[in-house]
Design an enzyme around this catalytic site. Structure first.
Site, PDB file in Angstrom:
ATOM      1  N   ARG A 260      -3.531   8.631  16.375  1.00 32.32           N
ATOM      2  CA  ARG A 260      -4.021   8.925  15.036  1.00 32.32           C
ATOM      3  C   ARG A 260      -4.835  10.219  15.141  1.00 32.32           C
ATOM      4  O   ARG A 260      -5.295  10.604  16.217  1.00 32.32           O
ATOM      5  CB  ARG A 260      -4.937   7.812  14.499  1.00 32.32           C
ATOM      6  CG  ARG A 260      -4.251   6.473  14.223  1.00 32.32           C
ATOM      7  CD  ARG A 260      -3.258   6.534  13.079  1.00 32.32           C
ATOM      8  NE  ARG A 260      -2.719   5.225  12.725  1.00 32.32           N
ATOM      9  CZ  ARG A 260      -1.652   4.666  13.301  1.00 32.32           C
ATOM     10  NH1 ARG A 260      -1.022   5.295  14.282  1.00 32.32           N
ATOM     11  NH2 ARG A 260      -1.215   3.488  12.897  1.00 32.32           N
TER      12      ARG A 260
ATOM     13  N   ASP B  89       3.291  -0.818  12.444  1.00 29.80           N
ATOM     14  CA  ASP B  89       2.176   0.079  12.782  1.00 29.80           C
ATOM     15  C   ASP B  89       2.766   1.435  13.216  1.00 29.80           C
ATOM     16  O   ASP B  89       3.530   1.498  14.173  1.00 29.80           O
ATOM     17  CB  ASP B  89       1.403  -0.548  13.958  1.00 29.80           C
ATOM     18  CG  ASP B  89       0.008   0.023  14.107  1.00 29.80           C
ATOM     19  OD1 ASP B  89      -0.936  -0.593  13.604  1.00 29.80           O
ATOM     20  OD2 ASP B  89      -0.125   1.084  14.750  1.00 29.80           O
TER      21      ASP B  89
ATOM     22  N   TYR C 266       0.836  -1.204   0.000  1.00 28.52           N
ATOM     23  CA  TYR C 266       0.000   0.000   0.000  1.00 28.52           C
ATOM     24  C   TYR C 266       0.875   1.260   0.000  1.00 28.52           C
ATOM     25  O   TYR C 266       0.722   2.123  -0.868  1.00 28.52           O
ATOM     26  CB  TYR C 266      -0.895  -0.034   1.235  1.00 28.52           C
ATOM     27  CG  TYR C 266      -1.894   1.104   1.334  1.00 28.52           C
ATOM     28  CD1 TYR C 266      -3.022   1.131   0.527  1.00 28.52           C
ATOM     29  CD2 TYR C 266      -1.717   2.129   2.265  1.00 28.52           C
ATOM     30  CE1 TYR C 266      -3.953   2.161   0.638  1.00 28.52           C
ATOM     31  CE2 TYR C 266      -2.646   3.153   2.385  1.00 28.52           C
ATOM     32  CZ  TYR C 266      -3.764   3.168   1.573  1.00 28.52           C
ATOM     33  OH  TYR C 266      -4.684   4.188   1.688  1.00 28.52           O
TER      34      TYR C 266
ATOM     35  N   GLN D 114       2.747   7.326  15.652  1.00 27.68           N
ATOM     36  CA  GLN D 114       2.033   8.599  15.789  1.00 27.68           C
ATOM     37  C   GLN D 114       1.705   9.157  14.406  1.00 27.68           C
ATOM     38  O   GLN D 114       2.371   8.862  13.427  1.00 27.68           O
ATOM     39  CB  GLN D 114       2.893   9.604  16.557  1.00 27.68           C
ATOM     40  CG  GLN D 114       4.276   9.785  15.951  1.00 27.68           C
ATOM     41  CD  GLN D 114       5.141  10.752  16.746  1.00 27.68           C
ATOM     42  OE1 GLN D 114       4.740  11.262  17.782  1.00 27.68           O
ATOM     43  NE2 GLN D 114       6.327  11.032  16.241  1.00 27.68           N
TER      44      GLN D 114
ATOM     45  N   VAL E 279     -11.937   2.949  13.800  1.00 26.59           N
ATOM     46  CA  VAL E 279     -13.193   3.588  14.206  1.00 26.59           C
ATOM     47  C   VAL E 279     -14.371   2.636  13.992  1.00 26.59           C
ATOM     48  O   VAL E 279     -15.205   2.433  14.893  1.00 26.59           O
ATOM     49  CB  VAL E 279     -13.419   4.921  13.451  1.00 26.59           C
ATOM     50  CG1 VAL E 279     -14.787   5.498  13.781  1.00 26.59           C
ATOM     51  CG2 VAL E 279     -12.323   5.929  13.804  1.00 26.59           C
TER      52      VAL E 279
ATOM     53  N   GLY F 195       3.093   1.464  -3.095  1.00 29.47           N
ATOM     54  CA  GLY F 195       2.211   1.627  -4.254  1.00 29.47           C
ATOM     55  C   GLY F 195       1.745   3.077  -4.366  1.00 29.47           C
ATOM     56  O   GLY F 195       1.771   3.689  -5.434  1.00 29.47           O
TER      57      GLY F 195
HETATM   58  P1  NAD Z   1     -12.789   1.898   0.266  1.00 28.20           P
HETATM   59  O1  NAD Z   1     -12.130   0.572   0.346  1.00 28.20           O
HETATM   60  O2  NAD Z   1     -14.116   2.070   0.892  1.00 28.20           O
HETATM   61  O3  NAD Z   1     -12.898   2.368  -1.255  1.00 28.20           O
HETATM   62  C1  NAD Z   1     -12.017   1.977  -2.266  1.00 28.20           C
HETATM   63  C2  NAD Z   1     -12.837   1.622  -3.500  1.00 28.20           C
HETATM   64  O4  NAD Z   1     -11.950   1.252  -4.561  1.00 28.20           O
HETATM   65  C3  NAD Z   1     -13.777   0.439  -3.268  1.00 28.20           C
HETATM   66  O5  NAD Z   1     -15.073   0.764  -3.707  1.00 28.20           O
HETATM   67  C4  NAD Z   1     -13.151  -0.682  -4.077  1.00 28.20           C
HETATM   68  O6  NAD Z   1     -14.091  -1.625  -4.531  1.00 28.20           O
HETATM   69  C5  NAD Z   1     -12.494   0.094  -5.198  1.00 28.20           C
HETATM   70  N1  NAD Z   1     -11.381  -0.623  -5.837  1.00 28.20           N
HETATM   71  C6  NAD Z   1     -10.352  -1.277  -5.239  1.00 28.20           C
HETATM   72  N2  NAD Z   1      -9.538  -1.802  -6.160  1.00 28.20           N
HETATM   73  C7  NAD Z   1     -10.057  -1.471  -7.381  1.00 28.20           C
HETATM   74  C8  NAD Z   1      -9.669  -1.729  -8.729  1.00 28.20           C
HETATM   75  N3  NAD Z   1      -8.568  -2.430  -9.021  1.00 28.20           N
HETATM   76  N4  NAD Z   1     -10.453  -1.237  -9.719  1.00 28.20           N
HETATM   77  C9  NAD Z   1     -11.566  -0.529  -9.452  1.00 28.20           C
HETATM   78  N5  NAD Z   1     -11.983  -0.253  -8.197  1.00 28.20           N
HETATM   79  C10 NAD Z   1     -11.232  -0.719  -7.176  1.00 28.20           C
HETATM   80  O7  NAD Z   1     -11.740   2.952   0.867  1.00 28.20           O
HETATM   81  P2  NAD Z   1     -11.879   4.520   1.110  1.00 28.20           P
HETATM   82  O8  NAD Z   1     -11.612   4.766   2.540  1.00 28.20           O
HETATM   83  O9  NAD Z   1     -13.096   5.067   0.475  1.00 28.20           O
HETATM   84  O10 NAD Z   1     -10.600   5.038   0.322  1.00 28.20           O
HETATM   85  C11 NAD Z   1     -10.682   5.691  -0.950  1.00 28.20           C
HETATM   86  C12 NAD Z   1      -9.303   6.180  -1.371  1.00 28.20           C
HETATM   87  O11 NAD Z   1      -8.788   7.100  -0.400  1.00 28.20           O
HETATM   88  C13 NAD Z   1      -8.266   5.049  -1.481  1.00 28.20           C
HETATM   89  O12 NAD Z   1      -7.442   5.309  -2.589  1.00 28.20           O
HETATM   90  C14 NAD Z   1      -7.478   5.176  -0.209  1.00 28.20           C
HETATM   91  O13 NAD Z   1      -6.159   4.708  -0.362  1.00 28.20           O
HETATM   92  C15 NAD Z   1      -7.515   6.679   0.056  1.00 28.20           C
HETATM   93  N6  NAD Z   1      -7.344   6.975   1.493  1.00 28.20           N
HETATM   94  C16 NAD Z   1      -8.348   6.757   2.402  1.00 28.20           C
HETATM   95  C17 NAD Z   1      -8.136   7.021   3.748  1.00 28.20           C
HETATM   96  C18 NAD Z   1      -9.209   6.831   4.778  1.00 28.20           C
HETATM   97  O14 NAD Z   1      -8.924   7.040   5.971  1.00 28.20           O
HETATM   98  N7  NAD Z   1     -10.421   6.486   4.448  1.00 28.20           N
HETATM   99  C19 NAD Z   1      -6.884   7.501   4.165  1.00 28.20           C
HETATM  100  C20 NAD Z   1      -5.874   7.684   3.215  1.00 28.20           C
HETATM  101  C21 NAD Z   1      -6.116   7.433   1.879  1.00 28.20           C
HETATM  102  N1  UDP Z   2      -6.256  -0.556  15.921  1.00 27.60           N
HETATM  103  C1  UDP Z   2      -6.612  -1.112  17.151  1.00 27.60           C
HETATM  104  N2  UDP Z   2      -7.690  -1.959  17.189  1.00 27.60           N
HETATM  105  C2  UDP Z   2      -8.428  -2.261  16.100  1.00 27.60           C
HETATM  106  C3  UDP Z   2      -8.075  -1.687  14.843  1.00 27.60           C
HETATM  107  C4  UDP Z   2      -6.971  -0.839  14.796  1.00 27.60           C
HETATM  108  O1  UDP Z   2      -5.980  -0.857  18.181  1.00 27.60           O
HETATM  109  O2  UDP Z   2      -9.393  -3.035  16.230  1.00 27.60           O
HETATM  110  C5  UDP Z   2      -5.124   0.391  15.870  1.00 27.60           C
HETATM  111  C6  UDP Z   2      -4.065   0.051  14.826  1.00 27.60           C
HETATM  112  O3  UDP Z   2      -3.078  -0.812  15.355  1.00 27.60           O
HETATM  113  C7  UDP Z   2      -3.505   1.423  14.509  1.00 27.60           C
HETATM  114  C8  UDP Z   2      -4.695   2.369  14.673  1.00 27.60           C
HETATM  115  O4  UDP Z   2      -5.636   1.651  15.489  1.00 27.60           O
HETATM  116  O5  UDP Z   2      -2.509   1.783  15.443  1.00 27.60           O
HETATM  117  C9  UDP Z   2      -5.354   2.780  13.370  1.00 27.60           C
HETATM  118  O6  UDP Z   2      -5.606   1.619  12.610  1.00 27.60           O
HETATM  119  P1  UDP Z   2      -6.365   1.647  11.210  1.00 27.60           P
HETATM  120  O7  UDP Z   2      -6.283   0.273  10.659  1.00 27.60           O
HETATM  121  O8  UDP Z   2      -7.696   2.261  11.359  1.00 27.60           O
HETATM  122  O9  UDP Z   2      -5.530   2.674  10.301  1.00 27.60           O
HETATM  123  P2  UDP Z   2      -3.971   2.909   9.987  1.00 27.60           P
HETATM  124  O10 UDP Z   2      -3.129   1.998  10.820  1.00 27.60           O
HETATM  125  O11 UDP Z   2      -3.859   2.630   8.542  1.00 27.60           O
HETATM  126  O12 UDP Z   2      -3.772   4.326  10.357  1.00 27.60           O
END
Ligand code: NAD
Ligand code: UDP
Ligand code: UDP
Length: 319
Positions: A217, A279, A151, A282, A194, A154
């Site tokens: 976070r 993980d 991730y 901060q 969450v 990528g």
């Molecule tokens: P999500 O998983 O709900 O949405 C991602 C969507 O992309 C899904 O509908 C999934 O089916 C689609 N998808 C995955 N692979 C695909 C492919 N190969 N072709 C077409 N569709 C595909 O996640 P989200 O939280 O809505 O995240 C949306 C974007 O925001 C992502 O790119 C994610 O990396 C980025 N993002 C989200 C967060 C967050 O906290 N929600 C934080 C940082 C970045």
């Molecule tokens: N986390 C946790 N319990 C859970 C899910 C996540 O303690 O059931 C922690 C996880 O280890 C991380 C933080 O919460 O430190 C945020 O995790 P999340 O997967 O939401 O996002 P990211 O690590 O990508 O910020």
């Protein structure tokens, strides 16, 4: 809002059946534009866009962005990519392909059309950050070979591609670094903190704290995030980003668990589980750039956002 043909844009949202994408589509439809949603339903759901079925300015194509896509649009929001660790580690090779091949295809599409394109990048490009809070000029501390790398790397490679298409082909790009965002339509079992805590609390199941719960976070409510995304897309062409969008309010995971328990009135106990590899300890966005260039800042406090999210899960899970 009603628009005439000349002011109405045709907008492509990849990943539009996901959590953030479906909210973005709602906002852009509300502004009177035509929306094309492309998604392969890997983590997105029909339910997220069910309310749009039959809408005259909405169209859905089931498609995987790692394959070329030939459509005609004016603007592209590239969100397709699984976002939760559980989902992006399920098929890590496909995750990297989605970020990298997906970016190449969407950039190729944007180049052919002369369309502006926005990339949903992530705070994960900073890895386990040595700088706190994170500013956009920090290059990050990312493990290239760990379980999160599919991730993180990528998304980093996608940023590289965006800036190379910008320099090499004069493409209009916008790169947004999204920090942890939450709200209605998160997938109840996608493992993010969450949604996990709320669902566990509502079901009266133990709340799973990974590690000692002292990692932090910063949580942004989805409406604030989507507003920032649209402002970035509409910003002047010379502003490419990368720009952090997130809520600087920083909480430990233990504080979040206590809030959720108090707000749901749950009797769930806290249990400890091992901290996942790599993980980050901060995370907090420095949003000075978003404030000055976009006039953006978040307006929904964690308590308010959690209240709305809890209400959503109560209703959809019938709890
Ligand atoms: P999500 O998983 O709900 O949405 C991602 C969507 O992309 C899904 O509908 C999934 O089916 C689609 N998808 C995955 N692979 C695909 C492919 N190969 N072709 C077409 N569709 C595909 O996640 P989200 O939280 O809505 O995240 C949306 C974007 O925001 C992502 O790119 C994610 O990396 C980025 N993002 C989200 C967060 C967050 O906290 N929600 C934080 C940082 C970045
Ligand atoms: N986390 C946790 N319990 C859970 C899910 C996540 O303690 O059931 C922690 C996880 O280890 C991380 C933080 O919460 O430190 C945020 O995790 P999340 O997967 O939401 O996002 P990211 O690590 O990508 O910020
Ligand atoms: N592409 C696409 N839709 C288009 C134009 C291009 O999906 O309308 C894809 C195509 O698969 C191509 C990639 O985008 O390989 C990159 O396009 P570009 O023109 O940058 O490079 P090419 O590989 O065609 O030289």
């Amino acid at each position: 809002m009603s628009r005439n043909y000349s002011s109405r844009k045709r907008i492509l949202v990849t990943g539009g059946a996901g959590f953030l994408g479906s909210h973005l589509i709602d906002v852009l439809l509300g502004q009177g534009h035509e929306l094309l949603c492309v998604d392969n339903y890997f983590t997105g759901t029909r339910d997220n866009i069910a309310h749009l079925r039959g809408h005259e300015r909405f169209e859905f194509i089931r498609h995987d962005v790692t394959f070329p896509l030939y459509v005609e649009v004016d603007e592209i929001y590239n969100l397709a990519c699984p976002a939760s660790p559980v989902h992006y580690q399920h098929d890590p090779v496909q995750t990297t392909k989605t970020s990298v091949h997906g970016a190449i295809n969407m950039l190729g599409l944007a180049k052919r059309l002369g369309a502006r394109i926005l990339q949903a990048s992530t705070s994960e490009v900073y890895g386990d950050p040595a700088i706190h809070p994170q500013t956009e000029d920090y290059w990050g501390n990312v493990n290239p070979i760990g379980p999160r790398s599919c991730y993180d790397e990528g998304k980093r490679c996608a940023e590289t591609l965006f800036f190379d298409y910008h320099r090499q082909h004069a493409l209009e790009i916008k790169v947004m670094r999204i920090f942890n965002t939450y709200g209605p339509r998160m997938h109840p079992s996608d493992g993010r903190v969450v949604s996990n805590f709320i669902v566990q609390a509502l079901k009266g199941e133990p709340i799973t704290i990974y590690g000692d719960g002292q990692q932090t976070r910063s949580f942004c409510y989805v409406d604030d995030l989507v507003r920032g995304m649209v402002l970035l897309m509409e910003s002047p062409a010379d502003f490419t980003g990368p720009v952090n969008i997130g809520n600087p309010g920083e909480f430990t995971i233990l504080e979040l668990a206590e809030k959720v328990i108090a707000m749901t009135g749950s009797r769930s106990e806290l249990i400890r589980e091992p901290l996942p590899a790599d993980d980050p300890k901060q995370r907090q966005p420095d949003i000075t750039l978003a404030r000055s260039r976009l006039g953006w800042e978040p307006s929904v406090a964690l308590d308010q956002g959690l209240e709305r999210t809890i209400a959503y899960f109560r209703a959809t899970l019938d709890l």
